[in-house]
Design a protein around this motif. Structure first.
Motif, PDB file in Angstrom:
ATOM      1  N   VAL A 118      -2.233  12.194  -2.764  1.00 28.94           N
ATOM      2  CA  VAL A 118      -1.801  10.869  -3.211  1.00 28.94           C
ATOM      3  C   VAL A 118      -0.474  11.053  -3.947  1.00 28.94           C
ATOM      4  N   TRP A 119       0.456  10.124  -3.697  1.00 22.73           N
ATOM      5  CA  TRP A 119       1.731  10.172  -4.433  1.00 22.73           C
ATOM      6  C   TRP A 119       1.636   9.190  -5.583  1.00 22.73           C
ATOM      7  N   PHE A 120       1.814   9.668  -6.783  1.00 20.64           N
ATOM      8  CA  PHE A 120       1.749   8.781  -7.935  1.00 20.64           C
ATOM      9  C   PHE A 120       2.963   7.855  -7.915  1.00 20.64           C
ATOM     10  N   ARG A 151      11.205  20.504 -13.316  1.00 18.34           N
ATOM     11  CA  ARG A 151      10.273  19.410 -13.045  1.00 18.34           C
ATOM     12  C   ARG A 151      10.669  18.793 -11.714  1.00 18.34           C
ATOM     13  N   LYS A 152       9.659  18.265 -11.009  1.00 19.67           N
ATOM     14  CA  LYS A 152       9.931  17.646  -9.707  1.00 19.67           C
ATOM     15  C   LYS A 152      10.366  16.199  -9.916  1.00 19.67           C
ATOM     16  N   VAL A 153      11.558  15.858  -9.430  1.00 17.59           N
ATOM     17  CA  VAL A 153      12.012  14.462  -9.550  1.00 17.59           C
ATOM     18  C   VAL A 153      11.883  13.694  -8.246  1.00 17.59           C
ATOM     19  N   ALA A 154      11.795  14.423  -7.143  1.00 20.60           N
ATOM     20  CA  ALA A 154      11.658  13.713  -5.863  1.00 20.60           C
ATOM     21  C   ALA A 154      10.853  14.531  -4.871  1.00 20.60           C
ATOM     22  N   GLY A 155      10.129  13.810  -4.023  1.00 15.97           N
ATOM     23  CA  GLY A 155       9.381  14.452  -2.948  1.00 15.97           C
ATOM     24  C   GLY A 155       9.701  13.750  -1.637  1.00 15.97           C
ATOM     25  N   ILE A 156       9.566  14.499  -0.549  1.00 18.72           N
ATOM     26  CA  ILE A 156       9.895  13.981   0.784  1.00 18.72           C
ATOM     27  C   ILE A 156       8.680  14.152   1.689  1.00 18.72           C
ATOM     28  N   GLU A 199       6.472  -0.936  -6.129  1.00 17.35           N
ATOM     29  CA  GLU A 199       5.221  -0.281  -6.497  1.00 17.35           C
ATOM     30  C   GLU A 199       4.370  -0.091  -5.249  1.00 17.35           C
ATOM     31  N   GLN A 200       3.648   1.020  -5.173  1.00 20.37           N
ATOM     32  CA  GLN A 200       2.747   1.252  -4.038  1.00 20.37           C
ATOM     33  C   GLN A 200       1.337   1.480  -4.565  1.00 20.37           C
ATOM     34  N   GLU A 201       0.374   0.906  -3.875  1.00 17.37           N
ATOM     35  CA  GLU A 201      -1.022   1.076  -4.294  1.00 17.37           C
ATOM     36  C   GLU A 201      -1.612   2.364  -3.723  1.00 17.37           C
ATOM     37  N   GLY A 255       0.387   5.289  -2.355  1.00 19.95           N
ATOM     38  CA  GLY A 255       1.513   6.149  -2.006  1.00 19.95           C
ATOM     39  C   GLY A 255       0.997   7.456  -1.407  1.00 19.95           C
ATOM     40  N   LYS A 256       1.614   7.873  -0.297  1.00 21.48           N
ATOM     41  CA  LYS A 256       1.154   9.071   0.393  1.00 21.48           C
ATOM     42  C   LYS A 256       2.031  10.263   0.036  1.00 21.48           C
ATOM     43  N   GLY A 257       1.388  11.367  -0.304  1.00 19.50           N
ATOM     44  CA  GLY A 257       2.121  12.606  -0.530  1.00 19.50           C
ATOM     45  C   GLY A 257       1.896  13.546   0.639  1.00 19.50           C
ATOM     46  N   ARG A 258       2.462  14.724   0.549  1.00 16.09           N
ATOM     47  CA  ARG A 258       2.258  15.705   1.626  1.00 16.09           C
ATOM     48  C   ARG A 258       0.833  16.217   1.619  1.00 16.09           C
ATOM     49  N   GLN A 259       0.419  16.740   2.739  1.00 17.61           N
ATOM     50  CA  GLN A 259      -0.877  17.379   2.907  1.00 17.61           C
ATOM     51  C   GLN A 259      -2.033  16.493   2.438  1.00 17.61           C
ATOM     52  N   ASP A 286       0.849  -1.194   0.000  1.00 16.60           N
ATOM     53  CA  ASP A 286       0.000   0.000   0.000  1.00 16.60           C
ATOM     54  C   ASP A 286       0.885   1.246   0.000  1.00 16.60           C
ATOM     55  N   SER A 287       1.633   1.420   1.079  1.00 18.37           N
ATOM     56  CA  SER A 287       2.540   2.566   1.183  1.00 18.37           C
ATOM     57  C   SER A 287       3.711   2.142   2.062  1.00 18.37           C
ATOM     58  N   THR A 288       4.908   2.497   1.671  1.00 12.74           N
ATOM     59  CA  THR A 288       6.070   2.129   2.497  1.00 12.74           C
ATOM     60  C   THR A 288       5.984   2.820   3.863  1.00 12.74           C
ATOM     61  N   GLN A 289       5.295   3.965   3.908  1.00 15.62           N
ATOM     62  CA  GLN A 289       5.125   4.657   5.190  1.00 15.62           C
ATOM     63  C   GLN A 289       4.302   3.789   6.146  1.00 15.62           C
ATOM     64  N   GLY A 304       9.723   9.458   4.212  1.00 21.23           N
ATOM     65  CA  GLY A 304       9.430   8.789   2.945  1.00 21.23           C
ATOM     66  C   GLY A 304      10.006   9.585   1.784  1.00 21.23           C
ATOM     67  N   ILE A 305      10.621   8.869   0.864  1.00 19.43           N
ATOM     68  CA  ILE A 305      11.206   9.520  -0.317  1.00 19.43           C
ATOM     69  C   ILE A 305      10.701   8.820  -1.562  1.00 19.43           C
ATOM     70  N   GLY A 306      10.201   9.601  -2.489  1.00 18.67           N
ATOM     71  CA  GLY A 306       9.826   9.076  -3.797  1.00 18.67           C
ATOM     72  C   GLY A 306      10.708   9.762  -4.822  1.00 18.67           C
TER      73      GLY A 306
HETATM   74  C1  BTN Z   1       5.398  14.809  -1.638  1.00 19.65           C
HETATM   75  O1  BTN Z   1       6.136  15.417  -2.416  1.00 19.65           O
HETATM   76  O2  BTN Z   1       4.196  15.082  -1.516  1.00 19.65           O
HETATM   77  C2  BTN Z   1       5.998  13.708  -0.804  1.00 19.65           C
HETATM   78  C3  BTN Z   1       5.969  12.422  -1.543  1.00 19.65           C
HETATM   79  C4  BTN Z   1       6.568  11.263  -0.780  1.00 19.65           C
HETATM   80  C5  BTN Z   1       6.382   9.957  -1.507  1.00 19.65           C
HETATM   81  C6  BTN Z   1       7.107   8.820  -0.863  1.00 19.65           C
HETATM   82  S1  BTN Z   1       7.182   7.372  -1.873  1.00 19.65           S
HETATM   83  C7  BTN Z   1       7.827   6.457  -0.546  1.00 19.65           C
HETATM   84  C8  BTN Z   1       7.071   6.903   0.690  1.00 19.65           C
HETATM   85  N1  BTN Z   1       5.841   6.123   0.813  1.00 19.65           N
HETATM   86  C9  BTN Z   1       4.763   6.875   0.661  1.00 19.65           C
HETATM   87  O3  BTN Z   1       3.598   6.440   0.713  1.00 19.65           O
HETATM   88  N2  BTN Z   1       5.100   8.141   0.435  1.00 19.65           N
HETATM   89  C10 BTN Z   1       6.546   8.333   0.462  1.00 19.65           C
END
Ligand code: BTN
Length: 252
Positions: A47-49, A114-119, A36-38, A40-44, A12-15, A136-138
């Motif tokens: 959803v993290w693609f 372009r955004k290559v990584a999010g934290i 692969e994550q089903e 993935g969590k982003g900030r706020q 689901d999510s590594t978090q 979490g890092i994507g």
């Molecule tokens: C963002 O820019 O909104 C933060 C994105 C963080 C994504 C990563 S992917 C690995 C880890 N697992 C998650 O579900 N989210 C973080």
């Protein structure tokens, strides 16, 4: 960091997987990585693609620090990613507080980036302060087959092919080494000041007009404060410190 690594082909999510491991007593530095994550969590709450072309992982940090130092965790991770990718000759910069950008010829909502990584830093506290974080890092190595979804097509980017084709384990290893080096910035003011210097030297925002929609702020991004807030200068010359939130370049 990475002494204990759990790998999922799909989760689901590594978090969330890391939260479970921590609840079972996993040690500091535990890493969860997924192909692969089903969910993935982003900030706020976004959803993290997630896609197979990305390196996506979460790291457990057990550090007892005062609550007000919490923003340091995202910032030190940004410095670690920046240094690691730059050491691989990627021309990356940072967009405060948590995005790693790469130049792009085509203009989009992030200008010529372009955004290559999010934290994503998720925190757990006790009465003494902040005790535990899941960082979490994507990192988009390659674009997915058929490209990024339309909604993020002009925002998301990927790494140069020389780096994207690197062995994933070695890349993860290098990122973890870099994170380990910068972890001290969570508790040491001196190391945090150095971390801010690294970010200051490679910020994509200086001199650009920015919007901070959550705070209703528009102005020129000019610096970081000593505690890592973004200093924005309004049209009337007054400055305001942005402690958290999304920042977007503003184009007329
Ligand atoms: C963002 O820019 O909104 C933060 C994105 C963080 C994504 C990563 S992917 C690995 C880890 N697992 C998650 O579900 N989210 C973080």
């Amino acid at each position: 960091m990475g002494v204990r690594v759990a790998h999922f082909s799909n989760c689901d999510s590594t978090q969330l997987r890391l939260a479970d491991l921590l609840a079972q007593g996993a040690p500091d530095g535990t890493v969860v990585v997924a192909d692969e994550q089903e969910a993935g969590k982003g900030r706020q709450g976004r959803v993290w693609f997630s896609h197979r072309g990305a390196l996506q992982f979460s790291v457990a940090l057990k550090v007892l620090i005062p609550w007000e130092y919490a923003p340091r965790l995202t910032l030190l991770t940004g410095a670690a990613l920046l240094e690691c990718l730059q050491s691989l000759h990627c021309p990356v910069s940072v967009k405060w507080p948590n995005d790693i950008l790469i130049p792009s010829k085509e203009k989009g909502p992030l200008g010529n980036y372009r955004k290559v990584a999010g934290i994503l830093a998720e925190l757990a506290s006790s009465r003494e302060g902040l005790e535990q974080a899941r960082i979490g890092i994507g990192l988009n190595l390659n674009a997915p087959e058929g490209g990024f979804p339309k909604e993020i097509d002009l925002i998301a980017g990927s790494l140069p092919p020389e780096v994207a084709s690197m062995d994933r384990v070695s890349l993860l290893d290098r990122i973890l080494d870099s994170m380990e080096k910068w972890t001290l910035a969570a508790s040491s003011n001196e190391t945090f000041a150095r971390c801010l210097d690294v970010l200051r030297a490679h910020s994509s925002l200086w001199g650009t007009m920015v919007d901070v929609p959550d705070e209703g702020i528009r102005g020129k991004a000019i610096d970081f404060s000593s505690d890592g807030a973004l200093v924005v200068q309004r049209g009337d010359g007054t400055t305001v410190q942005v402690i958290a939130g999304d920042v977007w370049p503003h184009f007329d």
